[in-house]
Scaffold this active site. Sequence first.
Site, PDB file in Angstrom:
ATOM      1  N   ARG A   1       0.832  -1.194   0.000  1.00 39.86           N
ATOM      2  CA  ARG A   1       0.000   0.000   0.000  1.00 39.86           C
ATOM      3  C   ARG A   1       0.871   1.250   0.000  1.00 39.86           C
ATOM      4  O   ARG A   1       1.892   1.303   0.693  1.00 39.86           O
ATOM      5  CB  ARG A   1      -0.881   0.079   1.262  1.00 39.86           C
ATOM      6  CG  ARG A   1      -2.095  -0.830   1.275  1.00 39.86           C
ATOM      7  CD  ARG A   1      -3.167  -0.386   0.273  1.00 39.86           C
ATOM      8  NE  ARG A   1      -4.334  -1.243   0.300  1.00 39.86           N
ATOM      9  CZ  ARG A   1      -4.474  -2.380  -0.391  1.00 39.86           C
ATOM     10  NH1 ARG A   1      -3.525  -2.799  -1.194  1.00 39.86           N
ATOM     11  NH2 ARG A   1      -5.590  -3.089  -0.297  1.00 39.86           N
TER      12      ARG A   1
ATOM     13  N   GLU B   1      -4.276   7.335  -4.750  1.00 40.53           N
ATOM     14  CA  GLU B   1      -4.507   6.675  -6.048  1.00 40.53           C
ATOM     15  C   GLU B   1      -5.825   7.120  -6.641  1.00 40.53           C
ATOM     16  O   GLU B   1      -6.785   7.315  -5.891  1.00 40.53           O
ATOM     17  CB  GLU B   1      -4.510   5.152  -5.867  1.00 40.53           C
ATOM     18  CG  GLU B   1      -3.161   4.609  -5.414  1.00 40.53           C
ATOM     19  CD  GLU B   1      -3.157   3.090  -5.236  1.00 40.53           C
ATOM     20  OE1 GLU B   1      -4.189   2.447  -5.499  1.00 40.53           O
ATOM     21  OE2 GLU B   1      -2.119   2.565  -4.835  1.00 40.53           O
TER      22      GLU B   1
ATOM     23  N   HIS C   1      -1.538  -0.204  -9.603  1.00 37.63           N
ATOM     24  CA  HIS C   1      -2.167  -1.083  -8.605  1.00 37.63           C
ATOM     25  C   HIS C   1      -2.811  -2.313  -9.268  1.00 37.63           C
ATOM     26  O   HIS C   1      -4.032  -2.476  -9.227  1.00 37.63           O
ATOM     27  CB  HIS C   1      -3.213  -0.299  -7.785  1.00 37.63           C
ATOM     28  CG  HIS C   1      -3.521  -0.949  -6.469  1.00 37.63           C
ATOM     29  ND1 HIS C   1      -3.899  -0.238  -5.349  1.00 37.63           N
ATOM     30  CD2 HIS C   1      -3.535  -2.254  -6.091  1.00 37.63           C
ATOM     31  CE1 HIS C   1      -4.120  -1.075  -4.347  1.00 37.63           C
ATOM     32  NE2 HIS C   1      -3.907  -2.311  -4.777  1.00 37.63           N
TER      33      HIS C   1
HETATM   34  P1  NAP Z   1      -0.811 -11.284   5.439  1.00 37.59           P
HETATM   35  O1  NAP Z   1      -0.730 -12.737   5.125  1.00 37.59           O
HETATM   36  O2  NAP Z   1      -1.648 -10.834   6.580  1.00 37.59           O
HETATM   37  O3  NAP Z   1       0.676 -10.751   5.623  1.00 37.59           O
HETATM   38  C1  NAP Z   1       0.989  -9.524   6.164  1.00 37.59           C
HETATM   39  C2  NAP Z   1       2.297  -9.653   6.923  1.00 37.59           C
HETATM   40  O4  NAP Z   1       2.670  -8.361   7.397  1.00 37.59           O
HETATM   41  C3  NAP Z   1       2.203 -10.576   8.118  1.00 37.59           C
HETATM   42  O5  NAP Z   1       3.216 -11.536   8.044  1.00 37.59           O
HETATM   43  C4  NAP Z   1       2.410  -9.671   9.322  1.00 37.59           C
HETATM   44  O6  NAP Z   1       3.147 -10.351  10.315  1.00 37.59           O
HETATM   45  C5  NAP Z   1       3.200  -8.509   8.709  1.00 37.59           C
HETATM   46  N1  NAP Z   1       3.025  -7.281   9.471  1.00 37.59           N
HETATM   47  C6  NAP Z   1       1.862  -6.699   9.879  1.00 37.59           C
HETATM   48  N2  NAP Z   1       2.113  -5.577  10.568  1.00 37.59           N
HETATM   49  C7  NAP Z   1       3.459  -5.456  10.598  1.00 37.59           C
HETATM   50  C8  NAP Z   1       4.333  -4.521  11.198  1.00 37.59           C
HETATM   51  N3  NAP Z   1       3.878  -3.498  11.904  1.00 37.59           N
HETATM   52  N4  NAP Z   1       5.663  -4.692  11.043  1.00 37.59           N
HETATM   53  C9  NAP Z   1       6.147  -5.758  10.349  1.00 37.59           C
HETATM   54  N5  NAP Z   1       5.372  -6.692   9.765  1.00 37.59           N
HETATM   55  C10 NAP Z   1       4.046  -6.535   9.898  1.00 37.59           C
HETATM   56  O7  NAP Z   1      -1.340 -10.482   4.179  1.00 37.59           O
HETATM   57  P2  NAP Z   1      -1.116 -10.783   2.623  1.00 37.59           P
HETATM   58  O8  NAP Z   1      -2.258 -11.551   2.102  1.00 37.59           O
HETATM   59  O9  NAP Z   1       0.263 -11.282   2.419  1.00 37.59           O
HETATM   60  O10 NAP Z   1      -1.255  -9.277   2.055  1.00 37.59           O
HETATM   61  C11 NAP Z   1      -0.371  -8.263   2.483  1.00 37.59           C
HETATM   62  C12 NAP Z   1      -0.793  -6.908   1.995  1.00 37.59           C
HETATM   63  O11 NAP Z   1      -0.518  -6.789   0.619  1.00 37.59           O
HETATM   64  C13 NAP Z   1      -2.303  -6.610   2.094  1.00 37.59           C
HETATM   65  O12 NAP Z   1      -2.654  -6.133   3.369  1.00 37.59           O
HETATM   66  C14 NAP Z   1      -2.530  -5.585   1.010  1.00 37.59           C
HETATM   67  O13 NAP Z   1      -2.476  -4.288   1.525  1.00 37.59           O
HETATM   68  C15 NAP Z   1      -1.369  -5.803   0.054  1.00 37.59           C
HETATM   69  N6  NAP Z   1      -1.826  -6.300  -1.262  1.00 37.59           N
HETATM   70  C16 NAP Z   1      -1.604  -5.538  -2.364  1.00 37.59           C
HETATM   71  C17 NAP Z   1      -1.983  -5.999  -3.591  1.00 37.59           C
HETATM   72  C18 NAP Z   1      -1.750  -5.179  -4.832  1.00 37.59           C
HETATM   73  O14 NAP Z   1      -2.575  -5.210  -5.734  1.00 37.59           O
HETATM   74  N7  NAP Z   1      -0.634  -4.477  -4.929  1.00 37.59           N
HETATM   75  C19 NAP Z   1      -2.633  -7.228  -3.724  1.00 37.59           C
HETATM   76  C20 NAP Z   1      -2.843  -7.979  -2.584  1.00 37.59           C
HETATM   77  C21 NAP Z   1      -2.425  -7.500  -1.350  1.00 37.59           C
HETATM   78  P3  NAP Z   1       3.036  -9.964  11.865  1.00 37.59           P
HETATM   79  O15 NAP Z   1       1.576  -9.857  12.168  1.00 37.59           O
HETATM   80  O16 NAP Z   1       3.731 -11.084  12.540  1.00 37.59           O
HETATM   81  O17 NAP Z   1       3.765  -8.688  12.016  1.00 37.59           O
HETATM   82  C1  GLV Z   2      -5.229  -5.269  -3.313  1.00 34.67           C
HETATM   83  O1  GLV Z   2      -4.621  -4.277  -3.226  1.00 34.67           O
HETATM   84  C2  GLV Z   2      -5.572  -6.105  -2.206  1.00 34.67           C
HETATM   85  O2  GLV Z   2      -5.356  -5.720  -1.059  1.00 34.67           O
HETATM   86  O3  GLV Z   2      -6.111  -7.182  -2.484  1.00 34.67           O
END
Ligand code: NAP
Ligand code: GLV
Length: 319
Positions: free
Chosen positions: A237, A266, A285
Amino acid sequence: MKTIFITRKLPEEAVSGLREMFEVDMWPSEDEVPPKEVLIEKAQTAHALWTNVADTVDRDVIKAGENLEVIANLAVGYNNIDIEAAKQRGIMVTNTPGVLTETTADLAFTLMLAAARQTGQAERFLREGKWTSWSPMGFTGMDIFGATLGIVGMGRIGEGVARRAAGFDMDVLYHNRTRKPEAESMFGFRYAELDDLLEQSDFVVILTPLTEETRGMIGERELGLMKKTAILVNAARGGIVDEEALYEALKNGDIWAAGLDVFEGEPIGSDHQLLTLPNVTALPHIGSASVKTRLAMMQLNAEDIEAVFSGRAPENRVV
Ligand code: NAP
Ligand code: GLV
């Protein structure tokens, strides 16, 4: 009859199942975001809002939702929704975890490759008719193979990127609030404090959610710790990385390049200052944008809306 307001025109195959059971009111545009007044007006009568990352579902919208039972967000991230307000009103919020993991990891890796090998810049050069001869040091970039990758936010997508890195013989460091001993022993990832990760990595990939804790997590100080040859990728993000500090670091050569799929506000305009820099690879994005994945995300949302309307627990409940 229960009504659903969908904030963007979705493919008919994604909504046809719901149409058979409920009243579906779908915003007619694929690209335009309904203005806040429309969101409020629709929330007044809808039982479900089917939203996406471009919709700001704030306290005003949620307060208007007299009959609102569920907000289904077409994303895994849900920082666009006032979760506290939804919780207070007893409105469920659902998201789309898991089904987009591999597609988004592909895109994060694409940004690493594109930024390191300057593919965007090189293609623009070619298309502009500037390719007059082969150049010994033209478009020489950074190697991915054998480099050190630092993942900030080693969750589902972070692990997907780290698994891909094994094929490039990369050394993988990660930083989370909680360690993952299983992943460490299974894949050989190493845990690092944030500062150590920033100092040691050739690629830093941001994959945390945007929260109060992660907002501005990568600022001037953190960018200053990175190698001058390092590449920053943000596929999570905008807002996690301080864009002003990033601009300065890229302009002054404090880091080598950046690959960005997300921005603080965005969509960004073509006059955004980061786009003036040749060492920025920017995408609008599109992390989860494959046909299969987007349809799978829509299916999760539709199933969860139906579950809530049928008195069952939705699979992907955030609150
Ligand atoms: P996830 O499985 O919940 O992974 C997020 C990771 O971030 C967890 O391992 C968490 O571990 C860590 N985290 C949270 N707060 C933190 C902090 N303060 N410091 C360090 N690490 C931290 O989520 P995901 O499915 O991988 O998705 C991650 C993010 O990617 C989403 O929230 C979304 O915003 C973004 N995303 C973007 C796109 C795009 O189109 N560009 C698409 C999909 C997702 P801990 O809780 O142990 O800290
Ligand atoms: C996209 O940005 C998502 O969080 O799935």
